[in-house]
Design a protein around this motif. Structure first.
Motif, PDB file in Angstrom:
ATOM      1  N   LEU A  85       0.829  -1.194   0.000  1.00  0.00           N
ATOM      2  CA  LEU A  85       0.000   0.000   0.000  1.00  0.00           C
ATOM      3  C   LEU A  85       0.869   1.252   0.000  1.00  0.00           C
ATOM      4  N   ASN A  86       0.423   2.253  -0.743  1.00  0.00           N
ATOM      5  CA  ASN A  86       1.062   3.566  -0.739  1.00  0.00           C
ATOM      6  C   ASN A  86       0.103   4.560  -0.090  1.00  0.00           C
ATOM      7  N   GLN A  87       0.546   5.267   0.919  1.00  0.00           N
ATOM      8  CA  GLN A  87      -0.277   6.217   1.654  1.00  0.00           C
ATOM      9  C   GLN A  87      -0.092   7.620   1.060  1.00  0.00           C
ATOM     10  N   LEU A  88      -1.210   8.315   0.799  1.00  0.00           N
ATOM     11  CA  LEU A  88      -1.110   9.669   0.262  1.00  0.00           C
ATOM     12  C   LEU A  88      -2.412  10.420   0.515  1.00  0.00           C
ATOM     13  N   ASN A  89      -2.325  11.518   1.258  1.00  0.00           N
ATOM     14  CA  ASN A  89      -3.445  12.445   1.449  1.00  0.00           C
ATOM     15  C   ASN A  89      -4.732  11.753   1.878  1.00  0.00           C
ATOM     16  N   GLY A  90      -4.647  10.919   2.919  1.00  0.00           N
ATOM     17  CA  GLY A  90      -5.841  10.284   3.453  1.00  0.00           C
ATOM     18  C   GLY A  90      -6.386   9.158   2.618  1.00  0.00           C
ATOM     19  N   ALA A  91      -5.564   8.630   1.729  1.00  0.00           N
ATOM     20  CA  ALA A  91      -5.986   7.514   0.890  1.00  0.00           C
ATOM     21  C   ALA A  91      -4.823   6.550   0.736  1.00  0.00           C
ATOM     22  N   VAL A  92      -5.150   5.316   0.345  1.00  0.00           N
ATOM     23  CA  VAL A  92      -4.121   4.320   0.058  1.00  0.00           C
ATOM     24  C   VAL A  92      -4.345   3.769  -1.338  1.00  0.00           C
ATOM     25  N   SER A  93      -3.266   3.410  -1.988  1.00  0.00           N
ATOM     26  CA  SER A  93      -3.368   2.809  -3.314  1.00  0.00           C
ATOM     27  C   SER A  93      -2.370   1.678  -3.426  1.00  0.00           C
ATOM     28  N   CYS A  94      -2.658   0.748  -4.304  1.00  0.00           N
ATOM     29  CA  CYS A  94      -1.739  -0.352  -4.603  1.00  0.00           C
ATOM     30  C   CYS A  94      -1.989  -0.799  -6.031  1.00  0.00           C
ATOM     31  N   PHE A  95      -1.039  -1.540  -6.597  1.00  0.00           N
ATOM     32  CA  PHE A  95      -1.183  -1.910  -7.993  1.00  0.00           C
ATOM     33  C   PHE A  95      -0.684  -3.325  -8.236  1.00  0.00           C
ATOM     34  N   VAL A  96      -1.118  -3.874  -9.370  1.00  0.00           N
ATOM     35  CA  VAL A  96      -0.673  -5.180  -9.830  1.00  0.00           C
ATOM     36  C   VAL A  96      -0.539  -5.106 -11.343  1.00  0.00           C
ATOM     37  N   LYS A  97       0.387  -5.860 -11.912  1.00  0.00           N
ATOM     38  CA  LYS A  97       0.583  -5.850 -13.362  1.00  0.00           C
ATOM     39  C   LYS A  97      -0.528  -6.656 -14.024  1.00  0.00           C
ATOM     40  N   VAL A  98      -1.219  -6.040 -14.974  1.00  0.00           N
ATOM     41  CA  VAL A  98      -2.297  -6.673 -15.732  1.00  0.00           C
ATOM     42  C   VAL A  98      -2.025  -6.402 -17.204  1.00  0.00           C
ATOM     43  N   LEU A  99      -1.732  -7.438 -17.973  1.00  0.00           N
ATOM     44  CA  LEU A  99      -1.275  -7.257 -19.349  1.00  0.00           C
ATOM     45  C   LEU A  99      -2.376  -6.720 -20.266  1.00  0.00           C
ATOM     46  N   ASP A 100      -3.582  -7.254 -20.134  1.00  0.00           N
ATOM     47  CA  ASP A 100      -4.675  -6.812 -21.000  1.00  0.00           C
ATOM     48  C   ASP A 100      -5.521  -5.770 -20.282  1.00  0.00           C
ATOM     49  N   ASN A 101      -5.929  -4.741 -21.000  1.00  0.00           N
ATOM     50  CA  ASN A 101      -6.693  -3.642 -20.413  1.00  0.00           C
ATOM     51  C   ASN A 101      -8.035  -4.135 -19.864  1.00  0.00           C
ATOM     52  N   PRO A 102      -8.239  -4.098 -18.544  1.00  0.00           N
ATOM     53  CA  PRO A 102      -9.531  -4.517 -17.985  1.00  0.00           C
ATOM     54  C   PRO A 102     -10.562  -3.396 -17.964  1.00  0.00           C
ATOM     55  N   LEU A 103     -10.143  -2.176 -18.373  1.00  0.00           N
ATOM     56  CA  LEU A 103     -11.023  -1.010 -18.296  1.00  0.00           C
ATOM     57  C   LEU A 103     -11.070  -0.254 -19.624  1.00  0.00           C
ATOM     58  N   PRO A 104     -11.410  -0.939 -20.727  1.00  0.00           N
ATOM     59  CA  PRO A 104     -11.554  -0.196 -21.977  1.00  0.00           C
ATOM     60  C   PRO A 104     -12.656   0.839 -21.841  1.00  0.00           C
ATOM     61  N   GLU A 105     -12.656   1.827 -22.745  1.00  0.00           N
ATOM     62  CA  GLU A 105     -13.646   2.886 -22.651  1.00  0.00           C
ATOM     63  C   GLU A 105     -15.056   2.308 -22.659  1.00  0.00           C
ATOM     64  N   GLY A 106     -15.881   2.779 -21.745  1.00  0.00           N
ATOM     65  CA  GLY A 106     -17.239   2.281 -21.600  1.00  0.00           C
ATOM     66  C   GLY A 106     -17.585   2.100 -20.133  1.00  0.00           C
ATOM     67  N   THR A 107     -18.736   1.508 -19.863  1.00  0.00           N
ATOM     68  CA  THR A 107     -19.204   1.331 -18.493  1.00  0.00           C
ATOM     69  C   THR A 107     -18.956  -0.096 -18.024  1.00  0.00           C
ATOM     70  N   HIS A 108     -18.420  -0.235 -16.810  1.00  0.00           N
ATOM     71  CA  HIS A 108     -18.083  -1.532 -16.231  1.00  0.00           C
ATOM     72  C   HIS A 108     -18.734  -1.673 -14.862  1.00  0.00           C
ATOM     73  N   LYS A 109     -19.132  -2.901 -14.538  1.00  0.00           N
ATOM     74  CA  LYS A 109     -19.671  -3.159 -13.204  1.00  0.00           C
ATOM     75  C   LYS A 109     -18.533  -3.598 -12.297  1.00  0.00           C
ATOM     76  N   ILE A 110     -18.418  -2.941 -11.136  1.00  0.00           N
ATOM     77  CA  ILE A 110     -17.375  -3.239 -10.165  1.00  0.00           C
ATOM     78  C   ILE A 110     -18.059  -3.707  -8.882  1.00  0.00           C
ATOM     79  N   SER A 111     -17.582  -4.796  -8.304  1.00  0.00           N
ATOM     80  CA  SER A 111     -18.127  -5.280  -7.028  1.00  0.00           C
ATOM     81  C   SER A 111     -17.003  -5.742  -6.135  1.00  0.00           C
ATOM     82  N   PHE A 112     -17.214  -5.642  -4.816  1.00  0.00           N
ATOM     83  CA  PHE A 112     -16.200  -5.970  -3.827  1.00  0.00           C
ATOM     84  C   PHE A 112     -16.705  -7.079  -2.888  1.00  0.00           C
ATOM     85  N   SER A 113     -15.763  -7.925  -2.467  1.00  0.00           N
ATOM     86  CA  SER A 113     -16.131  -8.997  -1.526  1.00  0.00           C
ATOM     87  C   SER A 113     -14.949  -9.283  -0.609  1.00  0.00           C
TER      88      SER A 113
END
Length: 238
Positions: free
Chosen positions: A210-238
């Motif tokens: 995790l990277n801490q910055l201005n009251g938020a945290v972020s992290c990343f992982v390498k993903v070869l194919d674009n999972p977010l092409p232009e358009g609307t996507h459904k995101i869900s958390f569990s």
């Protein structure tokens, strides 16, 4: 509405004539009459419905006046102000319709218990959504509902811990980056263990630190194919 390139023909018409012979394919046209091919001084716009070489005319269109067209007059196919107004109005209606479709997708996804994330291409390398003005991708995309939470089952709450602040894919480094509001010390402290973009699941355990910055945290992982092409996507958390 039909069109034909570089077409004109000589014509004579009385002011009350509503038909004439025209050498263009069958169809509906917006045509212009003029009193000369080289030095016109008068014009009339007509609608023409052509069938087997005969045109039925609706005279005096777009504020013009029906008049007699004597020998030396021509009729031709050209763009008119009315045609352009119709085309621009249609384009505007399409834009409005697309906006309503995107809004409806967001509402449906929200009702189904997910988050609707609209991805846009930003700054030549970022796809996705972020609300953080410090991000290179800001303000790319949109999210519904506002203040969507990464806490499974939690209601949207702008400014609350767990708010999804960003989900972007960096095409240069092929990194999928997620940003969450709050001061979480480790990935184990995050309010979710995995999330889905559409049907594709991503486990937070596979992401970097995790990277801490201005009251938020972020992290990343390498993903070869674009999972977010232009358009609307459904995101869900569990």
């Amino acid at each position: 509405m039909n069109f034909v390139n570089n077409w004109s023909q000589a014509v004579t018409l009385a002011a009350g004539d509503t038909s004439c012979a025209l050498s263009i394919p069958d169809g509906d046209y917006r045509l212009t009459l003029a009193d000369s091919a080289s030095k016109p001084t008068a014009w009339e716009i007509v609608s023409a419905s052509v069938f087997e070489g005969t045109a039925t005319l609706a005279r005096a269109q777009e504020g013009t006046t029906a008049r007699e067209w004597k020998t030396g007059s021509i009729i031709y196919c050209s763009i008119t102000a009315g045609m352009l107004d119709t085309l621009f109005a249609a384009a505007g209606n399409v834009t409005k319709l697309l906006g309503r479709v995107a809004d409806l997708e967001g509402r449906v996804n929200a009702l189904e218990g997910g988050i609707a994330l609209t991805s846009e291409f930003k700054n030549g390398e970022f796809y996705g959504f972020t609300i953080n003005p410090n991000d290179y991708a800001y303000p790319a995309g949109a999210i519904s509902p506002s203040g969507a939470s990464t806490i499974p089952g939690a209601a949207a709450a702008p400014g609350a811990d767990g708010e999804l602040m960003g989900l972007i894919w960096n095409s240069q480094f092929q990194n999928l980056i997620i940003t969450i509001r709050g001061s979480y010390a480790s990935k184990a402290d995050l309010p979710f263990a995995s999330f889905k973009i559409g049907a594709q699941q991503y486990n937070i355990s596979s992401f970097g630190n995790l990277n801490q910055l201005n009251g938020a945290v972020s992290c990343f992982v390498k993903v070869l194919d674009n999972p977010l092409p232009e358009g609307t996507h459904k995101i869900s958390f569990s």
